[in-house]
Scaffold this motif. Structure first.
Motif, mmCIF file in Angstrom:
data_model
loop_
_atom_site.group_PDB
_atom_site.id
_atom_site.type_symbol
_atom_site.label_atom_id
_atom_site.label_comp_id
_atom_site.label_asym_id
_atom_site.label_seq_id
_atom_site.Cartn_x
_atom_site.Cartn_y
_atom_site.Cartn_z
ATOM 1 N N ILE A 67 0.811 -1.215 0.000
ATOM 2 C CA ILE A 67 0.000 0.000 0.000
ATOM 3 C C ILE A 67 0.848 1.272 0.000
ATOM 4 O O ILE A 67 0.302 2.369 -0.108
ATOM 5 N N GLN A 68 2.159 1.112 0.108
ATOM 6 C CA GLN A 68 3.037 2.269 -0.017
ATOM 7 C C GLN A 68 3.374 2.556 -1.480
ATOM 8 O O GLN A 68 3.583 3.702 -1.864
ATOM 9 N N THR A 69 3.420 1.493 -2.306
ATOM 10 C CA THR A 69 3.807 1.652 -3.712
ATOM 11 C C THR A 69 2.682 1.308 -4.691
ATOM 12 O O THR A 69 2.748 1.685 -5.858
ATOM 13 N N HIS A 270 3.113 -1.828 5.223
ATOM 14 C CA HIS A 270 3.364 -1.963 3.795
ATOM 15 C C HIS A 270 2.370 -2.869 3.081
ATOM 16 O O HIS A 270 2.017 -2.609 1.925
ATOM 17 N N PHE A 271 1.929 -3.939 3.731
ATOM 18 C CA PHE A 271 1.169 -4.956 3.012
ATOM 19 C C PHE A 271 -0.263 -5.051 3.533
ATOM 20 O O PHE A 271 -0.504 -5.026 4.748
ATOM 21 N N ALA A 272 -1.214 -5.178 2.601
ATOM 22 C CA ALA A 272 -2.619 -5.236 2.997
ATOM 23 C C ALA A 272 -3.435 -5.973 1.938
ATOM 24 O O ALA A 272 -3.047 -6.067 0.770
ATOM 25 N N GLN A 273 -4.580 -6.468 2.377
ATOM 26 C CA GLN A 273 -5.522 -7.135 1.493
ATOM 27 C C GLN A 273 -6.925 -6.777 1.957
ATOM 28 O O GLN A 273 -7.141 -6.400 3.102
ATOM 29 N N ASN A 316 -3.484 -1.560 -10.305
ATOM 30 C CA ASN A 316 -3.106 -2.467 -9.222
ATOM 31 C C ASN A 316 -4.225 -2.629 -8.213
ATOM 32 O O ASN A 316 -4.142 -3.440 -7.318
ATOM 33 N N SER A 317 -5.276 -1.790 -8.308
ATOM 34 C CA SER A 317 -6.419 -1.925 -7.430
ATOM 35 C C SER A 317 -7.559 -2.513 -8.223
ATOM 36 O O SER A 317 -8.186 -1.829 -9.018
ATOM 37 N N ALA A 318 -7.813 -3.812 -8.013
ATOM 38 C CA ALA A 318 -8.795 -4.509 -8.845
ATOM 39 C C ALA A 318 -10.088 -4.681 -8.066
ATOM 40 O O ALA A 318 -10.194 -5.540 -7.218
ATOM 41 N N HIS A 319 -11.083 -3.861 -8.365
ATOM 42 C CA HIS A 319 -12.375 -4.002 -7.709
ATOM 43 C C HIS A 319 -13.163 -5.041 -8.491
ATOM 44 O O HIS A 319 -14.085 -4.731 -9.241
ATOM 45 N N ALA A 320 -12.743 -6.307 -8.347
ATOM 46 C CA ALA A 320 -13.315 -7.375 -9.176
ATOM 47 C C ALA A 320 -14.126 -8.321 -8.322
ATOM 48 O O ALA A 320 -13.740 -8.662 -7.221
ATOM 49 N N GLU A 321 -15.229 -8.756 -8.864
ATOM 50 C CA GLU A 321 -16.011 -9.780 -8.198
ATOM 51 C C GLU A 321 -15.313 -11.115 -8.368
ATOM 52 O O GLU A 321 -14.561 -11.325 -9.314
#
Length: 323
Positions: A67-69, A270-273, A316-321
């Protein structure tokens, strides 16, 4: 009915012979035993065992981002039950029974084989990507899990260093000494080990230091406390500080709002889901996300629109079902 009609008829014929021979009470008792076996109502455990035999449990992939890059850094492998009619059953329906019955061990072994076959070749070309896989208490009762991991991922292209095994706290580990040996065995292969849902289960944060883990995952339960009306979240701040003091990677789970993302980013996570980035994806959709994330900007700009159920290209941000 749990047995074929032929079996029931054969049992009836046997009963008839016993009665004809003067079995009397013995024949009645035998009938009751057979009847109970034939007409016993199937349990969830029975259905899970049958689903395993039919190879109905499949991987879905929850993307993890820096989430930083904004870069895609891998995923967490989640299990789904795809029944014969094509319907998808979420893990909340079956995972507790699978774990309590011991069926989760075979289920996970087959899942790892599917992961290797489905994304291993792509991961071979993307060494920076990680694959997190959930393990359960029974996986740490002996060294069998280490041997399974060594065997399964010795082929297919995925490196041991790309694997992260998450220890859930749903049930306490039966033997910490054996668990420590199993974790050390995984780490000796080059894998990392994470404490999933930190602070919410039986082992508590004592597992972090006792078992020598590499990563701490902050549960959605705590992430949900971050709202626009809150100025701080002491528990999250404490978990972040603990992770840093133990020199562990920190991953935040269940990110759903911009406020949560902003809070974690400002505190150096740094990392998230989470659903803010992407829902769990079927294999083809996850591979499409990898391709979109690694494509040069010129290729991404000219990429065709994605098919329904696949992540949007060029982001990089996939708002996918879930596909």
């Amino acid at each position: 009915m749990n047995v074929a009609m032929e079996t029931a008829l054969e049992s009836a014929r046997i009963l008839s012979v016993i009665v004809d021979l003067g079995g009397g009470l013995l024949g009645v008792l035998f009938f009751l035993i057979i009847a109970q076996a034939i007409w016993r109502r199937p349990t969830v455990e029975d259905a899970i065992a049958r689903g395993i035999r039919r190879d109905e449990f499949i991987p879905y992939y929850q993307p993890v981002f820096n989430i930083q890059t904004g870069a895609l850094v891998g995923c967490e492998c989640l299990i789904r039950w795809r029944k014969a009619d094509g319907s998808i059953v979420p893990p909340g329906v079956f995972i507790r029974e699978a774990e309590e019955s011991g069926l989760a061990v075979e289920m996970t072994k087959r899942l790892m084989n599917k992961v290797r076959d489905e994304v291993g070749a792509v991961y071979a070309t993307q060494p920076q990507l990680k694959m997190a896989i959930n393990l359960f208490a029974d996986h740490f009762s002996d060294f069998a899990t280490v041997n399974d991991v060594r065997h399964i991922f010795s082929t297919g292209g995925m490196r041991y260093s790309q694997l992260v095994f998450e220890v859930t706290e749903r049930y306490p580990l039966p033997n910490l000494a054996r668990a420590k040996l199993a974790i050390k065995g995984l780490q000796d292969l080059g894998c990392k080990v994470a404490l999933d849902d930190a602070g919410t289960g039986h082992g508590g944060l004592a597992y972090l230091q006792t078992l020598g883990m590499d990563q701490i995952k902050i549960d959605k339960l705590f992430i949900d406390t971050i709202t626009s009306s809150n100025t701080g979240s002491p528990i999250i701040d404490s978990l972040i500080e603990l992770g840093r003091s133990l020199m562990m990677e920190i991953v935040a789970e269940g990110i759903e709002t911009g406020e949560q993302l902003h809070y974690l980013r400002n505190r150096g996570v740094h990392f998230a889901q989470g659903y803010l980035f992407a829902k769990p994806l079927a294999g083809k959709a996850y591979l499409a996300l990898i391709a979109a994330s690694s494509a040069p900007s010129s290729q991404v700009a000219s990429a065709p629109a994605p098919a329904e159920g696949q992540p949007p290209m060029g982001s990089n941000s996939a708002h996918a079902e879930a596909a």
